[in-house]
Design a protein around this motif. Structure first.
Motif, PDB file in Angstrom:
ATOM      1  N   ALA A   1       0.841  -1.203   0.000  1.00  0.00           N
ATOM      2  CA  ALA A   1       0.000   0.000   0.000  1.00  0.00           C
ATOM      3  C   ALA A   1       0.875   1.252   0.000  1.00  0.00           C
ATOM      4  CB  ALA A   1      -0.929  -0.006   1.213  1.00  0.00           C
ATOM      5  N   ARG A   2       1.936   1.230   0.778  1.00  0.00           N
ATOM      6  CA  ARG A   2       2.866   2.372   0.813  1.00  0.00           C
ATOM      7  C   ARG A   2       3.555   2.556  -0.542  1.00  0.00           C
ATOM      8  NH1 ARG A   2       3.846   0.105   6.188  1.00  0.00           N
ATOM      9  NH2 ARG A   2       2.890   1.516   7.681  1.00  0.00           N
ATOM     10  N   ILE A   3       3.882   1.451  -1.203  1.00  0.00           N
ATOM     11  CA  ILE A   3       4.495   1.522  -2.538  1.00  0.00           C
ATOM     12  C   ILE A   3       3.539   2.208  -3.511  1.00  0.00           C
ATOM     13  CG2 ILE A   3       5.174   0.130  -4.544  1.00  0.00           C
ATOM     14  CD1 ILE A   3       6.392  -1.889  -2.519  1.00  0.00           C
ATOM     15  N   LEU A   4       2.281   1.794  -3.484  1.00  0.00           N
ATOM     16  CA  LEU A   4       1.306   2.390  -4.404  1.00  0.00           C
ATOM     17  C   LEU A   4       1.063   3.865  -4.098  1.00  0.00           C
ATOM     18  CD1 LEU A   4      -1.274  -0.527  -4.698  1.00  0.00           C
ATOM     19  CD2 LEU A   4       0.467   0.172  -6.363  1.00  0.00           C
ATOM     20  N   LEU A   5       1.046   4.232  -2.826  1.00  0.00           N
ATOM     21  CA  LEU A   5       0.876   5.649  -2.472  1.00  0.00           C
ATOM     22  C   LEU A   5       2.054   6.479  -2.951  1.00  0.00           C
ATOM     23  CD1 LEU A   5      -0.627   5.383   1.126  1.00  0.00           C
ATOM     24  CD2 LEU A   5      -1.760   6.231  -0.939  1.00  0.00           C
ATOM     25  N   ALA A   6       3.264   5.931  -2.770  1.00  0.00           N
ATOM     26  CA  ALA A   6       4.455   6.652  -3.229  1.00  0.00           C
ATOM     27  C   ALA A   6       4.477   6.746  -4.753  1.00  0.00           C
ATOM     28  CB  ALA A   6       5.714   5.971  -2.715  1.00  0.00           C
ATOM     29  N   ALA A   7       4.045   5.696  -5.425  1.00  0.00           N
ATOM     30  CA  ALA A   7       3.989   5.714  -6.885  1.00  0.00           C
ATOM     31  C   ALA A   7       2.986   6.759  -7.366  1.00  0.00           C
ATOM     32  CB  ALA A   7       3.620   4.330  -7.412  1.00  0.00           C
ATOM     33  N   ASP A   8       1.899   6.917  -6.634  1.00  0.00           N
ATOM     34  CA  ASP A   8       0.895   7.915  -6.973  1.00  0.00           C
ATOM     35  C   ASP A   8       1.448   9.330  -6.825  1.00  0.00           C
ATOM     36  OD1 ASP A   8      -1.834   8.575  -7.744  1.00  0.00           O
ATOM     37  OD2 ASP A   8      -2.075   9.297  -5.671  1.00  0.00           O
ATOM     38  N   GLU A   9       2.449   9.473  -5.964  1.00  0.00           N
ATOM     39  CA  GLU A   9       3.099  10.777  -5.775  1.00  0.00           C
ATOM     40  C   GLU A   9       4.213  11.004  -6.800  1.00  0.00           C
ATOM     41  OE1 GLU A   9       4.454  10.605  -1.741  1.00  0.00           O
ATOM     42  OE2 GLU A   9       2.426  10.697  -0.918  1.00  0.00           O
ATOM     43  N   ARG A  10       4.279  10.137  -7.817  1.00  0.00           N
ATOM     44  CA  ARG A  10       5.214  10.246  -8.934  1.00  0.00           C
ATOM     45  C   ARG A  10       6.675  10.033  -8.533  1.00  0.00           C
ATOM     46  NH1 ARG A  10       1.193   9.979 -12.060  1.00  0.00           N
ATOM     47  NH2 ARG A  10      -0.005  11.774 -12.680  1.00  0.00           N
ATOM     48  N   LYS A  11       6.913   9.238  -7.513  1.00  0.00           N
ATOM     49  CA  LYS A  11       8.283   8.901  -7.134  1.00  0.00           C
ATOM     50  C   LYS A  11       8.774   7.768  -8.026  1.00  0.00           C
ATOM     51  CE  LYS A  11       7.977  10.335  -2.338  1.00  0.00           C
ATOM     52  NZ  LYS A  11       8.093   9.924  -0.932  1.00  0.00           N
ATOM     53  N   THR A  12      10.082   7.704  -8.232  1.00  0.00           N
ATOM     54  CA  THR A  12      10.655   6.634  -9.059  1.00  0.00           C
ATOM     55  C   THR A  12      10.740   5.346  -8.245  1.00  0.00           C
ATOM     56  OG1 THR A  12      12.924   7.078  -8.406  1.00  0.00           O
ATOM     57  CG2 THR A  12      12.073   8.327 -10.301  1.00  0.00           C
TER      58      THR A  12
ATOM     59  N   ILE B   1      11.311   4.952  -4.159  1.00  0.00           N
ATOM     60  CA  ILE B   1      10.370   4.195  -3.325  1.00  0.00           C
ATOM     61  C   ILE B   1      11.093   3.065  -2.607  1.00  0.00           C
ATOM     62  CG2 ILE B   1       8.311   2.730  -3.345  1.00  0.00           C
ATOM     63  CD1 ILE B   1       7.380   4.339  -5.831  1.00  0.00           C
ATOM     64  N   ALA B   2      11.913   2.337  -3.343  1.00  0.00           N
ATOM     65  CA  ALA B   2      12.647   1.214  -2.758  1.00  0.00           C
ATOM     66  C   ALA B   2      13.549   1.682  -1.620  1.00  0.00           C
ATOM     67  CB  ALA B   2      13.467   0.509  -3.829  1.00  0.00           C
ATOM     68  N   ALA B   3      14.231   2.792  -1.821  1.00  0.00           N
ATOM     69  CA  ALA B   3      15.129   3.313  -0.780  1.00  0.00           C
ATOM     70  C   ALA B   3      14.352   3.782   0.439  1.00  0.00           C
ATOM     71  CB  ALA B   3      15.968   4.453  -1.353  1.00  0.00           C
ATOM     72  N   SER B   4      13.228   4.464   0.216  1.00  0.00           N
ATOM     73  CA  SER B   4      12.488   5.007   1.361  1.00  0.00           C
ATOM     74  C   SER B   4      11.773   3.917   2.163  1.00  0.00           C
ATOM     75  CB  SER B   4      11.485   6.065   0.896  1.00  0.00           C
ATOM     76  OG  SER B   4      10.470   5.468   0.123  1.00  0.00           O
TER      77      SER B   4
END
Length: 154
Positions: free
Chosen positions: A17-28, A32-35
């Protein structure tokens, strides 16, 4: 976002869920993997599942098949019957290793370990315990051929 606020979902589901939220914020994927301290391939797979099947597919895993059982029901029944029979001559009781060896000797299975025998008998504890067929250590475990404990019976 409700999924993250409740705090009762499995950790992997929350990470996805956190991955999808970060992806929605246009992060690479790398950001995302690092955070989130996950492998970039995890981010890539989660995004791919989301595109293919929407959020439910991306958040939840498919059921895993697991390993094939070592003993089928008929073989388990044979093992219990064998354990309930009289111990071999010269022995006061069956040990797990003796049971395993006898199953192989009789051609019931090709190979089997004493640990597999222990797990199979543990599933049938009521029958085995009432028959008192396998040597019990301290009233709560099974005895291996070498004298060690195999685990709880009851």
């Amino acid at each position: 976002m409700g999924l993250l606020n409740k705090g009762i979902a499995p950790a992997r589901t929350l990470t996805r869920a956190r991955i999808l939220l970060a992806a929605d914020e246009r992060k690479t994927d790398a950001q995302i993997a690092a955070s989130l301290h996950v492998h970039p391939a995890t981010v890539e797979r989660t995004r791919h599942r989301f595109v293919e099947g929407r959020a439910a597919c991306a958040l939840h895993e498919k059921p895993r098949p697991g390993g094939r059982p070592k003993l089928d029901p008929k073989q388990q029944a044979f093992l219990v019957a064998l354990a309930c029979s009289d111990a071999p001559s010269g022995r006061g009781h069956w040990t797990l290793q003796l049971l395993a060896d006898r199953l192989v000797e009789l051609g019931v299975v090709e190979t089997i370990s004493d640990e597999t025998v222990r797990r199979a008998l543990k599933k049938h504890t009521e029958v085995v315990a009432t028959q008192a067929v396998v040597h019990r250590v301290g009233g709560s475990g099974l005895c291996l051929a070498h004298g060690g404990r195999a685990g709880s019976v009851c």
